[in-house]
Enzyme design. Structure first.
Site, PDB file in Angstrom:
ATOM      1  N   CYS A   1      10.158  -3.044  -3.873  1.00 32.30           N
ATOM      2  CA  CYS A   1       9.564  -4.212  -3.196  1.00 32.30           C
ATOM      3  C   CYS A   1      10.140  -4.494  -1.808  1.00 32.30           C
ATOM      4  O   CYS A   1       9.365  -4.680  -0.863  1.00 32.30           O
ATOM      5  CB  CYS A   1       9.626  -5.464  -4.049  1.00 32.30           C
ATOM      6  SG  CYS A   1      10.183  -5.232  -5.707  1.00 32.30           S
TER       7      CYS A   1
ATOM      8  N   HIS B   1       2.650  -2.699  -4.729  1.00 31.68           N
ATOM      9  CA  HIS B   1       2.716  -4.096  -4.329  1.00 31.68           C
ATOM     10  C   HIS B   1       1.451  -4.446  -3.564  1.00 31.68           C
ATOM     11  O   HIS B   1       1.072  -3.732  -2.637  1.00 31.68           O
ATOM     12  CB  HIS B   1       3.977  -4.348  -3.492  1.00 31.68           C
ATOM     13  CG  HIS B   1       5.217  -4.148  -4.301  1.00 31.68           C
ATOM     14  ND1 HIS B   1       5.925  -2.972  -4.301  1.00 31.68           N
ATOM     15  CD2 HIS B   1       5.833  -4.976  -5.194  1.00 31.68           C
ATOM     16  CE1 HIS B   1       6.930  -3.078  -5.149  1.00 31.68           C
ATOM     17  NE2 HIS B   1       6.903  -4.281  -5.707  1.00 31.68           N
TER      18      HIS B   1
ATOM     19  N   HIS C   1       3.411  -7.732  -7.749  1.00 31.62           N
ATOM     20  CA  HIS C   1       4.110  -6.506  -8.144  1.00 31.62           C
ATOM     21  C   HIS C   1       3.355  -5.988  -9.360  1.00 31.62           C
ATOM     22  O   HIS C   1       3.087  -6.762 -10.277  1.00 31.62           O
ATOM     23  CB  HIS C   1       5.543  -6.782  -8.612  1.00 31.62           C
ATOM     24  CG  HIS C   1       6.382  -7.591  -7.675  1.00 31.62           C
ATOM     25  ND1 HIS C   1       7.350  -7.033  -6.886  1.00 31.62           N
ATOM     26  CD2 HIS C   1       6.419  -8.925  -7.443  1.00 31.62           C
ATOM     27  CE1 HIS C   1       7.964  -7.994  -6.197  1.00 31.62           C
ATOM     28  NE2 HIS C   1       7.413  -9.142  -6.519  1.00 31.62           N
TER      29      HIS C   1
ATOM     30  N   GLN D   1       8.425   5.208 -10.956  1.00 30.35           N
ATOM     31  CA  GLN D   1       7.376   4.313 -11.440  1.00 30.35           C
ATOM     32  C   GLN D   1       6.082   4.579 -10.700  1.00 30.35           C
ATOM     33  O   GLN D   1       6.104   5.074  -9.572  1.00 30.35           O
ATOM     34  CB  GLN D   1       7.763   2.861 -11.171  1.00 30.35           C
ATOM     35  CG  GLN D   1       8.910   2.377 -12.007  1.00 30.35           C
ATOM     36  CD  GLN D   1       9.080   0.887 -11.866  1.00 30.35           C
ATOM     37  OE1 GLN D   1       9.052   0.368 -10.747  1.00 30.35           O
ATOM     38  NE2 GLN D   1       9.250   0.203 -12.957  1.00 30.35           N
TER      39      GLN D   1
ATOM     40  N   ARG E   1      19.275   2.941 -11.245  1.00 31.62           N
ATOM     41  CA  ARG E   1      19.933   1.744 -11.769  1.00 31.62           C
ATOM     42  C   ARG E   1      21.179   2.178 -12.531  1.00 31.62           C
ATOM     43  O   ARG E   1      21.134   3.123 -13.323  1.00 31.62           O
ATOM     44  CB  ARG E   1      18.978   1.006 -12.705  1.00 31.62           C
ATOM     45  CG  ARG E   1      19.638  -0.194 -13.299  1.00 31.62           C
ATOM     46  CD  ARG E   1      18.686  -0.981 -14.162  1.00 31.62           C
ATOM     47  NE  ARG E   1      19.468  -1.967 -14.873  1.00 31.62           N
ATOM     48  CZ  ARG E   1      19.001  -3.098 -15.330  1.00 31.62           C
ATOM     49  NH1 ARG E   1      17.745  -3.397 -15.163  1.00 31.62           N
ATOM     50  NH2 ARG E   1      19.772  -3.927 -15.958  1.00 31.62           N
TER      51      ARG E   1
ATOM     52  N   LYS F   1       3.509 -14.255 -14.727  1.00 38.70           N
ATOM     53  CA  LYS F   1       3.214 -12.817 -14.861  1.00 38.70           C
ATOM     54  C   LYS F   1       2.368 -12.541 -16.088  1.00 38.70           C
ATOM     55  O   LYS F   1       2.255 -13.373 -16.985  1.00 38.70           O
ATOM     56  CB  LYS F   1       4.502 -12.015 -14.922  1.00 38.70           C
ATOM     57  CG  LYS F   1       5.345 -12.322 -16.143  1.00 38.70           C
ATOM     58  CD  LYS F   1       6.630 -11.500 -16.143  1.00 38.70           C
ATOM     59  CE  LYS F   1       7.525 -11.913 -17.280  1.00 38.70           C
ATOM     60  NZ  LYS F   1       7.854 -10.860 -18.207  1.00 38.70           N
TER      61      LYS F   1
ATOM     62  N   ASP G   1       4.567   2.513  -9.114  1.00 34.80           N
ATOM     63  CA  ASP G   1       4.799   1.162  -8.611  1.00 34.80           C
ATOM     64  C   ASP G   1       3.801   0.834  -7.494  1.00 34.80           C
ATOM     65  O   ASP G   1       3.407   1.717  -6.733  1.00 34.80           O
ATOM     66  CB  ASP G   1       6.231   1.138  -8.057  1.00 34.80           C
ATOM     67  CG  ASP G   1       6.736  -0.264  -7.821  1.00 34.80           C
ATOM     68  OD1 ASP G   1       6.107  -1.215  -8.325  1.00 34.80           O
ATOM     69  OD2 ASP G   1       7.760  -0.407  -7.127  1.00 34.80           O
TER      70      ASP G   1
HETATM   71 ZN   LIG Z   1       8.185  -4.987  -7.064  1.00 34.54          ZN
END
Ligand SMILES: [Zn+2]
Length: 499
Positions: free
Chosen positions: A174, A225, A351, A221, A203, A305, A223
């Site tokens: 992000c 945004h 997200h 991911q 992580r 969410k 992922d």
């Molecule tokens: Zn994010």
């Protein structure tokens, strides 16, 4: 604001049966949540590797149908004590990983995402701005730049100044996407902007918690945004929910459940903003025509969410997709757009990840299919097995392999490739030949079935004369004699229809 994060959700157990959220800290981006919930049926943690060489995932502690055993049987990945929690995908595992990414990329064209490639290390300053350094640093790997040690000390002695060289390895995308957004002036006409990113994320999980593909330190991911106006929230969420449904349908996962997590007791932002956002999410959930439930007060402090919990063939639940609204990060990064009246406004960030971690999706699919990959996703789509050791039959088997794998467009026993380069549009498949000596035809066919090869193609004198193969499916069904061209067309059709 800080106190809400500094006292994060401690160990929490979902009210859902058989799903435990093992995460102890809630970072900014829940959609980018690196620690997956663990199904309690997951196999016990592997014994710590003792040798200094790479070791396969531990088969001894797992059942035949858990993903670690399947990965060993199929040679999909390995791990090394020299980099705990970071998986080495072997060639066949890489095929599956890349196919999943290719699948998502294809859908991105349809759903209007733009893929970006972003850095994986950022200066501490960025993580301070995003709040990670303050609240999440112990879960991050820090990276020391060249100047921090010798260079900086030397420069100091010489009375020169070197900038701070402390960096962090990103645990989520992000903040990087916020920098991309902020790199240009934005108008309401530009929105929504949807950035997708498959970057590796890190992580710093405790080494004792690491497990197979489900608990790792390095992961990827699907992922993305979405930067949008408040008025666009409903349609963006509704489209994302349609996307989720389409993806799970392709994977033939039996069902999934939808949950709306609402404003917690401690929150930031205006109440009216929250009510509008929750209203938008409810409206979007209603467009799905599916049942959904509310998890009262379970939203993040910066936005509500939607959680999607899917059920696999064994009835186990896995939290995969998450769609998270965020009013906070746009303020932290001072993100703006000019509205229709020329006024400066802050965008909203959504997200969202559909697969969640690609590694974990592979584990779920492995267990869901018991390692019997659908043809389109399979790392071993066909094996050509010559019925005799006659050189001409083996040469024919190799010609069949070249044609079906797509590297030639005719069936020819000429060994030189007839073309110097493949067209981008050429469809290629994973086909090999098993002409290993000292094994009967029956043994080689059984071994192919054991490796979960989708189709075994037996060729002998008769097939060579007919330009054909005898087709046998993975479950042992004889599909009869087909021409090589018919088989290639069948492969195209199976891939096209995600079978
Ligand atoms: Zn994010």
């Amino acid at each position: 604001m800080r106190r809400f994060i500094a006292n994060p959700l401690s160990l929490r157990v979902q009210l859902l049966p058989r799903v435990v959220l093992a995460n102890t800290r809630r970072p900014y981006c829940v959609a980018c949540e690196p620690t997956p919930p663990q199904a309690p049926q997951a196999p016990p943690a592997p014994a710590p590797p003792s040798a200094k060489k790479s070791t396969p995932p531990s088969p001894s502690t797992a059942t035949d149908l858990d993903h670690q055993s399947i990965a060993v049987a199929q040679g999909l990945y390995t791990i090394s004590p020299l980099t705990p929690g970071s998986v080495f995908f072997l060639p066949h595992g890489t095929r599956i990983f890349n196919k999943l990414l290719a699948f998502m990329r294809k859908q991105y064209s349809l759903y209007g995402y733009e893929e970006v490639i972003s850095p994986i290390i950022y200066k501490k300053t960025l993580w301070e701005q995003s709040g990670h350094w303050e609240n999440y640093a112990e879960d991050m790997f820090s990276v020391t730049g060249r100047g921090a040690e010798g260079e900086a000390a030397k420069a100091k002695q010489e009375g020169r100044y070197l900038e701070d060289e402390e960096y962090g390895l990103k645990p989520m995308n992000c903040p990087g996407h916020c920098l991309i957004y902020a790199s240009d002036d934005r108008s309401y006409r530009d929105l929504p902007i949807r950035y997708a990113d498959f970057s590796p994320l890190h992580r710093n999980e405790a080494s004792g918690a690491l497990q197979g593909l489900t608990r790792v330190r390095r992961f990827h991911q699907d992922d993305a945004h979405i930067f949008c106006t408040p008025a666009q929230i409903t349609s963006e969420i509704a489209d994302t929910l349609r996307f989720v449904h389409a993806v799970f349908t392709v994977f033939q996962l039996p069902s999934y459940e939808l949950f709306l997590s609402t404003r917690p007791e401690k929150y930031i932002g205006e109440l009216a903003e929250w009510e509008q956002a929750e209203g938008a999410l409810k409206e979007a959930l209603n467009t799905t025509g599916r049942e959904w439930a509310v998890k009262e007060g379970d939203g993040a402090f910066y936005g509500p969410k939607i959680d999607i919990v899917l059920k696999d063939a064994a009835g186990r639940r896995h939290q995969t997709a998450t769609i998270q609204l965020d009013f906070q990060l746009p303020h932290r990064f001072n993100l703006k757009y000019r509205d229709a009246g020329g006024e400066i406004q802050a965008p909203v960030i959504v997200h969202r990840a559909i697969l969640g971690s690609v590694e974990r999706t592979m584990a779920i699919l492995m267990e869901h299919t018991a390692g019997k990959w659908p043809f389109w996703l399979s790392p071993r789509q066909a094996t050509v097995v010559p019925a005799t050791t006659a050189p001409e039959v083996i040469a024919y088997a190799e010609a069949v392999q070249r044609r079906l794998s797509g590297v030639t467009n005719t069936l020819t026993t000429a060994t030189e490739p007839p073309i110097p380069i493949l067209e981008m549009a050429t469809r290629t498949f994973f086909v090999d030949v098993d002409a290993s000596e000292g094994k009967t035809l029956g043994k080689r066919v059984r071994e192919a079935q054991k490796r979960r090869v989708n189709f075994t193609l037996v060729v002998g004198q008769k097939e060579m004369e007919n330009g054909s193969v005898a087709v046998r499916s993975r479950d042992g069904k004889q599909l009869g004699e087909k021409t090589v061209e018919e088989v290639y067309q069948m492969f195209l059709e199976l891939e096209k229809t995600y079978q």
